[in-house]
Design a protein around this motif. Structure first.
Motif, short mmCIF file in Angstrom:
data_model
loop_
_atom_site.label_atom_id
_atom_site.label_comp_id
_atom_site.label_asym_id
_atom_site.label_seq_id
_atom_site.Cartn_x
_atom_site.Cartn_y
_atom_site.Cartn_z
N VAL A 251 0.96 -1.26 0.04
CA VAL A 251 -0.20 -0.03 0.12
C VAL A 251 0.81 1.21 0.12
CG1 VAL A 251 -1.64 1.21 1.42
CG2 VAL A 251 -2.06 -1.15 0.97
N GLU A 252 1.73 1.25 0.80
CA GLU A 252 2.81 2.37 0.89
C GLU A 252 3.62 2.70 -0.43
OE1 GLU A 252 2.60 4.73 3.35
OE2 GLU A 252 1.11 3.32 3.97
N ILE A 253 3.93 1.61 -0.88
CA ILE A 253 4.84 1.71 -2.33
C ILE A 253 3.81 2.21 -3.51
CG2 ILE A 253 5.67 0.39 -4.24
CD1 ILE A 253 6.77 -1.57 -1.80
N PHE A 254 2.52 1.47 -3.41
CA PHE A 254 1.36 2.00 -4.47
C PHE A 254 1.26 3.64 -4.39
CE2 PHE A 254 -0.55 -1.93 -6.42
CZ PHE A 254 0.64 -2.34 -6.61
N LYS A 255 1.18 4.02 -2.80
CA LYS A 255 0.72 5.50 -2.46
C LYS A 255 1.79 6.47 -3.28
CE LYS A 255 -2.19 5.06 1.55
NZ LYS A 255 -2.30 5.11 2.88
N VAL A 256 3.14 6.13 -3.06
CA VAL A 256 4.30 6.74 -3.55
C VAL A 256 4.19 6.51 -5.41
CG1 VAL A 256 6.85 6.71 -3.98
CG2 VAL A 256 5.79 6.27 -1.76
N PHE A 257 3.91 5.59 -5.82
CA PHE A 257 3.68 5.43 -7.34
C PHE A 257 2.85 6.57 -7.51
CE2 PHE A 257 5.20 0.82 -7.70
CZ PHE A 257 6.55 1.29 -7.41
N ASN A 258 1.33 6.69 -6.93
CA ASN A 258 0.44 7.75 -7.27
C ASN A 258 1.09 8.76 -7.25
OD1 ASN A 258 -1.78 6.34 -7.91
ND2 ASN A 258 -2.88 6.38 -6.12
N LEU A 259 1.81 9.17 -6.12
CA LEU A 259 2.30 10.66 -6.06
C LEU A 259 3.40 10.97 -7.34
CD1 LEU A 259 3.12 10.80 -2.32
CD2 LEU A 259 1.61 12.32 -3.40
N LEU A 260 4.00 9.80 -7.70
CA LEU A 260 5.04 10.07 -8.94
C LEU A 260 4.17 9.97 -10.36
CD1 LEU A 260 7.72 7.46 -7.63
CD2 LEU A 260 7.74 10.22 -7.82
N TYR B 30 7.95 -3.21 -14.22
CA TYR B 30 7.84 -1.71 -14.46
C TYR B 30 6.46 -1.13 -13.98
CZ TYR B 30 11.63 -3.08 -17.91
OH TYR B 30 12.83 -3.55 -18.46
N ALA B 31 6.81 0.12 -13.75
CA ALA B 31 5.57 1.05 -13.41
C ALA B 31 5.36 1.92 -14.52
CB ALA B 31 5.69 1.80 -11.94
N PHE B 32 4.23 2.22 -15.16
CA PHE B 32 3.85 3.19 -16.17
C PHE B 32 3.26 4.19 -15.72
CE2 PHE B 32 5.73 -0.47 -18.70
CZ PHE B 32 6.09 -0.08 -19.89
N ALA B 33 3.23 5.31 -16.42
CA ALA B 33 2.51 6.56 -16.15
C ALA B 33 1.20 6.40 -17.02
CB ALA B 33 3.06 7.66 -16.51
N GLU B 34 1.45 5.99 -18.40
CA GLU B 34 0.55 5.81 -19.31
C GLU B 34 -0.08 4.24 -19.36
OE1 GLU B 34 -1.54 8.24 -20.25
OE2 GLU B 34 -0.01 9.84 -19.39
N ARG B 35 -1.19 3.71 -19.89
CA ARG B 35 -1.58 2.58 -19.80
C ARG B 35 -0.78 1.61 -21.09
NH1 ARG B 35 -6.46 -0.26 -18.46
NH2 ARG B 35 -6.64 -2.20 -19.67
N PRO B 36 0.17 0.86 -20.82
CA PRO B 36 1.10 -0.08 -21.79
C PRO B 36 0.14 -1.03 -22.56
CG PRO B 36 1.49 -0.81 -19.57
CD PRO B 36 0.52 0.19 -19.27
N VAL C 133 -4.09 -7.74 -18.80
CA VAL C 133 -4.09 -6.16 -18.92
C VAL C 133 -3.06 -5.74 -17.77
CG1 VAL C 133 -6.52 -6.21 -19.68
CG2 VAL C 133 -5.90 -6.53 -17.14
N PRO C 134 -2.60 -4.50 -17.86
CA PRO C 134 -1.68 -4.17 -16.76
C PRO C 134 -2.49 -4.04 -15.31
CG PRO C 134 -2.05 -2.35 -18.16
CD PRO C 134 -2.71 -3.51 -18.80
N LEU C 135 -1.98 -4.15 -14.24
CA LEU C 135 -2.29 -3.78 -13.02
C LEU C 135 -2.60 -2.47 -12.75
CD1 LEU C 135 -3.29 -5.15 -10.20
CD2 LEU C 135 -0.91 -4.90 -9.68
N ASN C 136 -3.69 -2.03 -12.39
CA ASN C 136 -4.25 -0.62 -12.23
C ASN C 136 -3.97 -0.21 -10.67
OD1 ASN C 136 -5.55 1.75 -11.72
ND2 ASN C 136 -6.55 1.80 -13.77
N ILE C 137 -2.84 0.52 -10.52
CA ILE C 137 -2.65 0.86 -9.12
C ILE C 137 -3.89 1.59 -8.31
CG2 ILE C 137 -1.13 2.46 -7.68
CD1 ILE C 137 1.14 1.94 -10.00
N GLU C 138 -4.50 2.58 -9.01
CA GLU C 138 -5.51 3.16 -8.56
C GLU C 138 -6.49 2.24 -8.05
OE1 GLU C 138 -8.78 6.72 -9.36
OE2 GLU C 138 -6.98 6.46 -10.88
N ASP C 139 -6.84 1.55 -9.15
CA ASP C 139 -8.29 0.48 -8.67
C ASP C 139 -7.76 -0.40 -7.31
OD1 ASP C 139 -9.68 1.44 -10.86
OD2 ASP C 139 -9.33 -0.31 -12.05
N VAL C 140 -6.51 -1.03 -7.48
CA VAL C 140 -5.88 -1.91 -6.24
C VAL C 140 -6.14 -0.99 -4.98
CG1 VAL C 140 -4.25 -3.34 -5.36
CG2 VAL C 140 -4.59 -3.26 -7.92
N LEU C 141 -5.64 0.39 -5.21
CA LEU C 141 -5.61 0.97 -3.78
C LEU C 141 -7.09 1.11 -3.28
CD1 LEU C 141 -2.76 3.66 -4.42
CD2 LEU C 141 -2.90 1.71 -2.50
#
Length: 146
Positions: free
Chosen positions: A66-75, A89-95, A134-142
């Motif tokens: 959860v903490e790592i995903f929150k940081v990814f959201n900030l980035l 990898y973590a992507f800003a746009e849907r790969p 499909v890629p894992l959507n950080i926002e949805d998982v959070l």
């Protein structure tokens, strides 16, 4: 990981909404050949949503994830994927998925790097695999873990 019974109306609605958030285009969705309006639910809809739900259970995150995903959201990193060679990898746009790698526009971050804190790759890599469609959507998982 939580399992849902799509014969239950609330579970069906929850999972059908999750399907819509997962797919970028309706044509890629398992419900594409069926009308997916909530007022026209047939046994075929329920079977389709249940099959997708069973194959794509909701992820329960650890506190560290959860903490790592929150940081990814900030980035402004929004999606997590794993290539065929195991790189994550973590992507800003849907790969989109290519032959051996995920390809995307915009910023991305390789999670296993000598420049990152140890443990990030180890915490996140079990959540994704090359077999994911499909890629894992950080926002949805959070959202599902609050």
């Amino acid at each position: 990981m939580k399992k849902y019974n799509c014969n239950n109306t609330l579970d069906y609605v929850h999972e059908s909404v999750r399907i819509c958030r997962t797919f970028n285009k309706c044509s890629d969705c398992p419900l594409a050949e069926l009308h997916c309006e909530l007022y026209e639910i047939t046994p075929e809809h329920i079977r389709c949503v249940q099959a997708w739900s069973d194959a794509n259970p909701e992820i329960t995150l650890t506190d560290k994830q959860v903490e790592i995903f929150k940081v990814f959201n900030l980035l402004e990193l929004k999606f997590i994927v794993q290539d065929s060679d195991g790189a994550v990898y973590a992507f800003a746009e849907r790969p989109r998925k290519g032959c051996a790698t995920w390809v995307g526009e915009g910023d991305y971050l390789k999670l296993k790097s000598k420049y990152h804190r140890t443990g990030v790759f180890d915490a996140i890599s079990p959540l994704v695999s090359w077999g994911d469609k499909v890629p894992l959507n950080i926002e949805d998982v959070l959202k599902n873990n609050q």
